[in-house]
Write a protein that holds these residues in place. Structure first.
Motif, PDB file in Angstrom:
ATOM      1  N   THR A   7     -71.421 -23.773 -45.600  1.00 42.84           N
ATOM      2  CA  THR A   7     -70.157 -24.435 -45.911  1.00 42.84           C
ATOM      3  C   THR A   7     -69.795 -24.295 -47.383  1.00 42.84           C
ATOM      4  OG1 THR A   7     -70.471 -26.014 -44.118  1.00 42.84           O
ATOM      5  CG2 THR A   7     -68.911 -26.634 -45.830  1.00 42.84           C
ATOM      6  N   ILE A   8     -68.642 -23.682 -47.616  1.00 42.75           N
ATOM      7  CA  ILE A   8     -68.114 -23.509 -48.971  1.00 42.75           C
ATOM      8  C   ILE A   8     -66.920 -24.450 -49.113  1.00 42.75           C
ATOM      9  CG2 ILE A   8     -67.012 -21.900 -50.579  1.00 42.75           C
ATOM     10  CD1 ILE A   8     -68.489 -19.668 -48.859  1.00 42.75           C
ATOM     11  N   LEU A   9     -66.929 -25.249 -50.162  1.00 39.59           N
ATOM     12  CA  LEU A   9     -65.885 -26.237 -50.315  1.00 39.59           C
ATOM     13  C   LEU A   9     -65.022 -25.940 -51.540  1.00 39.59           C
ATOM     14  CD1 LEU A   9     -66.006 -29.852 -49.460  1.00 39.59           C
ATOM     15  CD2 LEU A   9     -65.500 -29.434 -51.843  1.00 39.59           C
ATOM     16  N   ARG A  81     -71.482 -33.614 -50.150  1.00 36.82           N
ATOM     17  CA  ARG A  81     -72.756 -33.674 -49.423  1.00 36.82           C
ATOM     18  C   ARG A  81     -72.833 -32.678 -48.275  1.00 36.82           C
ATOM     19  NH1 ARG A  81     -73.080 -39.093 -51.003  1.00 36.82           N
ATOM     20  NH2 ARG A  81     -71.870 -39.934 -49.285  1.00 36.82           N
ATOM     21  N   HIS A  82     -71.699 -32.292 -47.744  1.00 35.10           N
ATOM     22  CA  HIS A  82     -71.674 -31.342 -46.617  1.00 35.10           C
ATOM     23  C   HIS A  82     -71.530 -29.897 -47.078  1.00 35.10           C
ATOM     24  CE1 HIS A  82     -71.479 -34.716 -43.898  1.00 35.10           C
ATOM     25  NE2 HIS A  82     -70.509 -35.222 -44.641  1.00 35.10           N
ATOM     26  N   ALA A  83     -71.445 -29.696 -48.400  1.00 36.51           N
ATOM     27  CA  ALA A  83     -71.185 -28.349 -48.909  1.00 36.51           C
ATOM     28  C   ALA A  83     -72.475 -27.674 -49.361  1.00 36.51           C
ATOM     29  CB  ALA A  83     -70.207 -28.417 -50.070  1.00 36.51           C
ATOM     30  N   ASP A  84     -72.562 -26.373 -49.067  1.00 38.45           N
ATOM     31  CA  ASP A  84     -73.673 -25.560 -49.570  1.00 38.45           C
ATOM     32  C   ASP A  84     -73.298 -24.905 -50.894  1.00 38.45           C
ATOM     33  OD1 ASP A  84     -75.568 -25.743 -47.277  1.00 38.45           O
ATOM     34  OD2 ASP A  84     -73.854 -24.898 -46.210  1.00 38.45           O
ATOM     35  N   ALA A  85     -72.003 -24.732 -51.114  1.00 39.25           N
ATOM     36  CA  ALA A  85     -71.506 -24.150 -52.363  1.00 39.25           C
ATOM     37  C   ALA A  85     -70.091 -24.634 -52.612  1.00 39.25           C
ATOM     38  CB  ALA A  85     -71.538 -22.622 -52.287  1.00 39.25           C
ATOM     39  N   LEU A  86     -69.695 -24.618 -53.886  1.00 37.43           N
ATOM     40  CA  LEU A  86     -68.360 -25.066 -54.276  1.00 37.43           C
ATOM     41  C   LEU A  86     -67.610 -23.893 -54.891  1.00 37.43           C
ATOM     42  CD1 LEU A  86     -69.501 -28.390 -55.991  1.00 37.43           C
ATOM     43  CD2 LEU A  86     -68.588 -28.143 -53.678  1.00 37.43           C
ATOM     44  N   LEU A  87     -66.362 -23.742 -54.491  1.00 35.11           N
ATOM     45  CA  LEU A  87     -65.574 -22.581 -54.904  1.00 35.11           C
ATOM     46  C   LEU A  87     -64.575 -22.938 -56.002  1.00 35.11           C
ATOM     47  CD1 LEU A  87     -64.682 -19.582 -54.284  1.00 35.11           C
ATOM     48  CD2 LEU A  87     -63.146 -20.541 -52.577  1.00 35.11           C
ATOM     49  N   VAL A  88     -64.543 -22.118 -57.043  1.00 35.20           N
ATOM     50  CA  VAL A  88     -63.516 -22.248 -58.070  1.00 35.20           C
ATOM     51  C   VAL A  88     -62.875 -20.876 -58.287  1.00 35.20           C
ATOM     52  CG1 VAL A  88     -65.176 -21.947 -59.987  1.00 35.20           C
ATOM     53  CG2 VAL A  88     -62.970 -23.054 -60.426  1.00 35.20           C
ATOM     54  N   SER A  89     -61.541 -20.867 -58.385  1.00 32.04           N
ATOM     55  CA  SER A  89     -60.829 -19.593 -58.523  1.00 32.04           C
ATOM     56  C   SER A  89     -59.631 -19.770 -59.439  1.00 32.04           C
ATOM     57  CB  SER A  89     -60.345 -19.135 -57.143  1.00 32.04           C
ATOM     58  OG  SER A  89     -59.520 -20.134 -56.571  1.00 32.04           O
ATOM     59  N   TYR A 107     -67.989 -30.005 -60.665  1.00 28.06           N
ATOM     60  CA  TYR A 107     -68.767 -29.215 -59.702  1.00 28.06           C
ATOM     61  C   TYR A 107     -70.229 -29.112 -60.148  1.00 28.06           C
ATOM     62  CZ  TYR A 107     -64.971 -27.066 -56.832  1.00 28.06           C
ATOM     63  OH  TYR A 107     -63.946 -26.806 -55.952  1.00 28.06           O
ATOM     64  N   LEU A 108     -70.444 -28.758 -61.418  1.00 28.03           N
ATOM     65  CA  LEU A 108     -71.812 -28.602 -61.932  1.00 28.03           C
ATOM     66  C   LEU A 108     -72.586 -29.908 -61.808  1.00 28.03           C
ATOM     67  CD1 LEU A 108     -71.183 -26.498 -65.171  1.00 28.03           C
ATOM     68  CD2 LEU A 108     -72.480 -25.731 -63.177  1.00 28.03           C
ATOM     69  N   ALA A 109     -71.934 -31.016 -62.179  1.00 27.88           N
ATOM     70  CA  ALA A 109     -72.587 -32.331 -62.157  1.00 27.88           C
ATOM     71  C   ALA A 109     -73.025 -32.732 -60.751  1.00 27.88           C
ATOM     72  CB  ALA A 109     -71.664 -33.384 -62.748  1.00 27.88           C
ATOM     73  N   SER A 110     -72.383 -32.142 -59.737  1.00 29.53           N
ATOM     74  CA  SER A 110     -72.709 -32.511 -58.356  1.00 29.53           C
ATOM     75  C   SER A 110     -74.025 -31.884 -57.884  1.00 29.53           C
ATOM     76  CB  SER A 110     -71.578 -32.089 -57.421  1.00 29.53           C
ATOM     77  OG  SER A 110     -71.604 -30.674 -57.277  1.00 29.53           O
ATOM     78  N   GLY A 111     -74.523 -30.903 -58.638  1.00 32.50           N
ATOM     79  CA  GLY A 111     -75.794 -30.282 -58.277  1.00 32.50           C
ATOM     80  C   GLY A 111     -75.706 -29.313 -57.110  1.00 32.50           C
ATOM     81  N   ILE A 112     -74.505 -28.818 -56.857  1.00 28.20           N
ATOM     82  CA  ILE A 112     -74.302 -27.839 -55.774  1.00 28.20           C
ATOM     83  C   ILE A 112     -73.892 -26.516 -56.425  1.00 28.20           C
ATOM     84  CG2 ILE A 112     -72.931 -27.289 -53.703  1.00 28.20           C
ATOM     85  CD1 ILE A 112     -72.559 -30.437 -53.495  1.00 28.20           C
ATOM     86  N   GLN A 159     -80.937 -25.131 -53.944  1.00 24.76           N
ATOM     87  CA  GLN A 159     -81.177 -26.397 -54.652  1.00 24.76           C
ATOM     88  C   GLN A 159     -81.530 -26.156 -56.109  1.00 24.76           C
ATOM     89  OE1 GLN A 159     -84.059 -28.125 -52.017  1.00 24.76           O
ATOM     90  NE2 GLN A 159     -82.548 -29.358 -50.930  1.00 24.76           N
ATOM     91  N   LYS A 160     -82.342 -25.117 -56.348  1.00 25.31           N
ATOM     92  CA  LYS A 160     -82.740 -24.782 -57.725  1.00 25.31           C
ATOM     93  C   LYS A 160     -81.521 -24.427 -58.567  1.00 25.31           C
ATOM     94  CE  LYS A 160     -87.385 -23.030 -57.014  1.00 25.31           C
ATOM     95  NZ  LYS A 160     -88.016 -21.796 -56.530  1.00 25.31           N
ATOM     96  N   ILE A 161     -80.630 -23.626 -57.998  1.00 28.57           N
ATOM     97  CA  ILE A 161     -79.414 -23.214 -58.712  1.00 28.57           C
ATOM     98  C   ILE A 161     -78.548 -24.439 -58.992  1.00 28.57           C
ATOM     99  CG2 ILE A 161     -77.270 -21.866 -58.522  1.00 28.57           C
ATOM    100  CD1 ILE A 161     -79.003 -19.901 -56.716  1.00 28.57           C
ATOM    101  N   GLY A 162     -78.372 -25.276 -57.974  1.00 24.79           N
ATOM    102  CA  GLY A 162     -77.584 -26.495 -58.129  1.00 24.79           C
ATOM    103  C   GLY A 162     -78.138 -27.405 -59.209  1.00 24.79           C
ATOM    104  N   LEU A 163     -79.451 -27.508 -59.232  1.00 28.94           N
ATOM    105  CA  LEU A 163     -80.132 -28.369 -60.200  1.00 28.94           C
ATOM    106  C   LEU A 163     -79.922 -27.863 -61.630  1.00 28.94           C
ATOM    107  CD1 LEU A 163     -81.807 -30.931 -59.866  1.00 28.94           C
ATOM    108  CD2 LEU A 163     -83.865 -29.526 -60.093  1.00 28.94           C
TER     109      LEU A 163
END
Length: 192
Positions: A7-9, A81-89, A107-112, A159-163
């Motif tokens: 899921t990409i949000l 919480r339902h997203a695996d990645a967040l999209l910015v364009s 987005y960064l602060a969310s850890g995703i 998770q590592k990338i998000g962290l």
């Protein structure tokens, strides 16, 4: 929803500046390459929303998109919480390249992990933070490759990338730090 759908949000304005034609092209390209285990959730409104809805229908890829209206900021974490990645364009325009879109620190602060199709300062922050992946603004083929790459990562790597993104945001964008930076800017200019 099945767990194996990546899921990409995207949250925010669905307008001209956000370059949705290239996001749609990237998704279309992925489906042509038989990649089907993903969806993009768009939360927000804007001048291009109706265009996106009709374009994905036309291309017969509407099952990869879910549309929701705008929600207040405080509701966002429950969606994240339902997203695996967040999209910015963002389009490649000088005025955009000079600023960091407000959603990037958020987005960064969310850890995703972030997927960015963006140039300039926004791209730099994502690269520096190691909190996601970036391709050049307007490059839909690279975007589709990027999404394919991120879909293949296992949960632990994501998770590592998000962290890493979260750690960077806490260091660079926390309120006290932003206030300090602002004070520095203000005292610098007053000394001229």
């Amino acid at each position: 929803k099945t767990k194996n759908i990546f899921t990409i949000l995207f949250a925010g304005n669905i307008g001209e500046a956000q370059d949705f034609p290239n996001i749609v092209k990237a998704v279309h390209n992925m489906t042509l390459n038989n990649i089907k285990n993903f969806r993009i959730i768009l939360i927000g409104d804007g001048s291009k929303k109706d265009w996106v809805i009709s374009e994905v229908k036309k291309l017969n890829i509407e099952k990869y998109f879910e549309f929701y209206k705008s929600f207040p900021l405080e509701r966002m974490p429950s969606f994240f919480r339902h997203a695996d990645a967040l999209l910015v364009s963002l389009l490649n325009k000088k005025v955009f390249n000079m600023t960091i879109p407000g959603k990037i620190p958020f987005y960064l602060a969310s850890g995703i992990p972030i997927i960015g199709i963006i140039n300039g300062a926004g791209a730099e922050v994502i690269k520096k933070s190691k909190g996601g992946f970036v391709c050049d603004s307007g490059d839909y083929l690279s975007l589709s490759k990027l999404i394919q790459k991120i879909i293949r990562l296992d949960k632990k790597d994501l998770q590592k990338i998000g962290l890493k993104g979260k750690e960077y945001a806490d260091k660079e964008f926390s309120k006290p730090i932003l206030i300090k930076k602002l004070n520095k800017i203000l005292t610098k200019t007053s000394n001229i």
